[in-house]
Scaffold this active site. Structure first.
Site, PDB file in Angstrom:
ATOM      1  N   TYR A  24     -23.277 -43.090  27.237  1.00 15.71           N
ATOM      2  CA  TYR A  24     -23.608 -44.230  26.293  1.00 15.71           C
ATOM      3  C   TYR A  24     -24.067 -43.726  25.155  1.00 15.71           C
ATOM      4  O   TYR A  24     -23.954 -44.030  24.088  1.00 15.71           O
ATOM      5  CB  TYR A  24     -24.166 -45.365  27.130  1.00 15.71           C
ATOM      6  CG  TYR A  24     -24.905 -46.427  26.118  1.00 15.71           C
ATOM      7  CD1 TYR A  24     -23.944 -47.138  25.331  1.00 15.71           C
ATOM      8  CD2 TYR A  24     -26.200 -46.518  25.922  1.00 15.71           C
ATOM      9  CE1 TYR A  24     -24.423 -48.033  24.424  1.00 15.71           C
ATOM     10  CE2 TYR A  24     -26.735 -47.387  25.186  1.00 15.71           C
ATOM     11  CZ  TYR A  24     -25.994 -48.097  24.278  1.00 15.71           C
ATOM     12  OH  TYR A  24     -26.628 -48.841  23.447  1.00 15.71           O
ATOM     13  N   LYS A  73     -23.275 -43.520  21.235  1.00 15.18           N
ATOM     14  CA  LYS A  73     -24.042 -43.849  20.106  1.00 15.18           C
ATOM     15  C   LYS A  73     -24.475 -42.880  19.078  1.00 15.18           C
ATOM     16  O   LYS A  73     -24.615 -43.329  17.832  1.00 15.18           O
ATOM     17  CB  LYS A  73     -25.147 -44.881  20.630  1.00 15.18           C
ATOM     18  CG  LYS A  73     -24.955 -46.018  21.460  1.00 15.18           C
ATOM     19  CD  LYS A  73     -24.203 -47.029  20.685  1.00 15.18           C
ATOM     20  CE  LYS A  73     -24.948 -47.986  19.768  1.00 15.18           C
ATOM     21  NZ  LYS A  73     -24.294 -49.042  19.032  1.00 15.18           N
ATOM     22  N   THR A 114     -29.434 -47.684  18.730  1.00 11.80           N
ATOM     23  CA  THR A 114     -30.085 -47.759  19.816  1.00 11.80           C
ATOM     24  C   THR A 114     -31.438 -46.688  19.962  1.00 11.80           C
ATOM     25  O   THR A 114     -31.157 -45.539  19.479  1.00 11.80           O
ATOM     26  CB  THR A 114     -29.679 -47.871  21.341  1.00 11.80           C
ATOM     27  OG1 THR A 114     -30.644 -47.560  22.333  1.00 11.80           O
ATOM     28  CG2 THR A 114     -28.460 -46.804  21.324  1.00 11.80           C
ATOM     29  N   ASP A 115     -32.609 -46.909  20.572  1.00 14.79           N
ATOM     30  CA  ASP A 115     -33.570 -45.700  20.704  1.00 14.79           C
ATOM     31  C   ASP A 115     -33.036 -44.793  21.541  1.00 14.79           C
ATOM     32  O   ASP A 115     -33.510 -43.532  21.993  1.00 14.79           O
ATOM     33  CB  ASP A 115     -34.694 -46.412  21.343  1.00 14.79           C
ATOM     34  CG  ASP A 115     -34.736 -47.179  22.738  1.00 14.79           C
ATOM     35  OD1 ASP A 115     -33.581 -47.275  22.910  1.00 14.79           O
ATOM     36  OD2 ASP A 115     -35.715 -47.637  23.242  1.00 14.79           O
ATOM     37  N   GLU A 116     -32.043 -45.229  22.432  1.00 14.19           N
ATOM     38  CA  GLU A 116     -31.404 -43.916  23.561  1.00 14.19           C
ATOM     39  C   GLU A 116     -30.842 -43.016  23.015  1.00 14.19           C
ATOM     40  O   GLU A 116     -30.679 -41.768  23.454  1.00 14.19           O
ATOM     41  CB  GLU A 116     -30.430 -44.698  24.438  1.00 14.19           C
ATOM     42  CG  GLU A 116     -31.065 -46.105  25.202  1.00 14.19           C
ATOM     43  CD  GLU A 116     -30.300 -46.415  26.339  1.00 14.19           C
ATOM     44  OE1 GLU A 116     -29.557 -45.894  27.037  1.00 14.19           O
ATOM     45  OE2 GLU A 116     -30.547 -47.662  26.515  1.00 14.19           O
TER      46      GLU A 116
END
Ligand code: NAD
Ligand code: TYD
Length: 341
Positions: free
Chosen positions: A145, A149, A121-123
């Protein structure tokens, strides 16, 4: 080619299964899914005869060892995926996103898979005030989260560097579309708008996200499966950045149009609520590597994507009721008792 899709009963995973069956007829698919609250067999009900389904946890060595037998490619979607839940309890995020990924990597290494595509993810990059993240941007995750990741991405990197595992990572922006559990912004707003319930906007609604229609992400991941360079990371952006409040207002107008109601009736449901702790201000991705190397660009613009999504939720109210009421858990229990089909 035999492909194991972990988390294939979730939102993006089930869209990927549908996409792969429609567009990659040579792929033989197996789905490994724990069926958490976010995994729903109804998402795969049209295709159960065309997919091998395995119920299990990616953090369980024995289940994973069996699931990877004869598999050439693994696409790892399985994860705990909701930031708000990670704030309430980070533990399942570490268990699945970190430990589960390591168990899968180890099994992949043992059998010598041809390719391991890890869906990230971009997060993991954290928040950006201006400009866009590239694949070289540092990892600065801010939520449990995102941290879990990022940890998984680094484990993936280490298995490639240390053991030569043929690994590719994708990092996409916020996805939306059919089969998304109504806890994430877009399906939650659609669900609440249809029920005439308040539309909770965190803080002042000024945080911005980049939105990617799920089908575009599935097409991007499929091209990474086929042509992505081993050892590389690919950003998959939607090119549709909006502040949350603007997005919610657009959704209100489109839901109102679909229901034949005045827009003001739906917009009047917007309610500002307490902000999320550590709320990332803005995400934005540079996806020029995907375009330059793999010829991919997003094809569904936000307005059309929202229209399709609203239409899908209107047509699938029963699905929505089942996931919200826990009805689908009974469905799962039936499946456990009588088998997958
Ligand atoms: P989701 O929460 O809808 O689905 C996750 C799926 O994984 C569910 O089917 C669940 O049952 C399964 N699962 C959870 N824990 C498991 C475990 N221990 N073992 C086996 N299966 C397990 O998530 P999603 O939105 O479809 O996201 C899929 C992947 O894409 C995730 O890795 C997520 O981090 C990533 N991602 C999502 C978005 C987004 O906007 N939704 C954006 C970028 C990246
Ligand atoms: P979300 O869909 O949870 O995705 P993420 O946090 O992974 O980007 O949230 C998208 C944006 O919408 C985020 O800035 C938080 C905000 N938001 C709300 O304002 N209200 C809500 O009820 C939810 C779930 C999210």
């Amino acid at each position: 080619m035999k492909i194991l899709i972990t988390g294939g009963a979730g939102f993006i995973g089930s869209n990927f299964v549908h996409h792969a069956l429609a567009n990659h007829t040579g792929w033989q698919l197996a789905v490994l899914d724990k069926l958490t609250y976010a995994g729903n067999l109804e998402n795969l009900k049209d295709v159960v005869d065309r997919v091998t389904l395995i119920h299990g946890d990616i953090a369980d060595h024995e289940i994973v060892r069996k699931a990877v037998e004869g598999v050439e490619v693994i696409v790892n979607f399985a994860a705990e995926s909701h930031v708000d839940r990670s704030i309430l309890d980070a533990a399942p995020f570490i268990e699945t996103n970190v430990k589960g990924t390591q168990v899968l990597l180890e099994a992949a290494r043992t059998i010598g898979v041809k390719r391991f595509v890890h869906v990230s993810t971009d997060e993991v990059y954290g928040s950006i005030e201006r400009g866009e993240f590239t694949e070289e941007s540092p990892l600065q995750p801010n939520s449990p989260y995102a941290a879990s990741k990022a940890a998984a991405d680094l484990l993936c990197r280490s298995y490639h560097k240390t053991y030569g595992l043929p690994l590719v990572i994708t990092r996409s922006s916020n996805n939306y579309g059919p089969y998304q559990f109504p806890e994430k912004l877009i399906p939650l707003m659609i669900y609440n708008a249809l029920q005439g319930k308040p539309l909770p906007v965190y803080g002042r609604g000024e945080n911005a996200r980049d939105w990617l229609y799920v089908e575009d992400n599935c097409r991007a991941i499929a091209s990474v499966v086929e042509k992505g360079r081993v050892g590389e990371i690919y950003n998959i952006g939607g090119g549709a950045e909006l502040k949350n409040l603007d997005l919610v207002r657009q959704l209100c107008r489109q839901v109102a149009a679909a229901l034949g109601k005045p827009a003001a009736d739906v917009e009047g449901l917007i309610t500002f609520v307490k902000d999320r702790p550590g709320h990332d201000w803005r995400y934005a991705l540079d996806h020029s590597k995907m375009t330059g190397e793999l010829g991919w660009t997003p094809s569904v613009n936000l307005q059309d994507g929202l229209k399709r999504t609203i239409h899908w939720y209107l047509e699938n109210r029963a699905w929505m009721e089942h996931v919200i009421s826990g009805e689908y858990q009974k469905y799962v229990a039936r499946v456990y008792e009588h088998g997958w089909k």
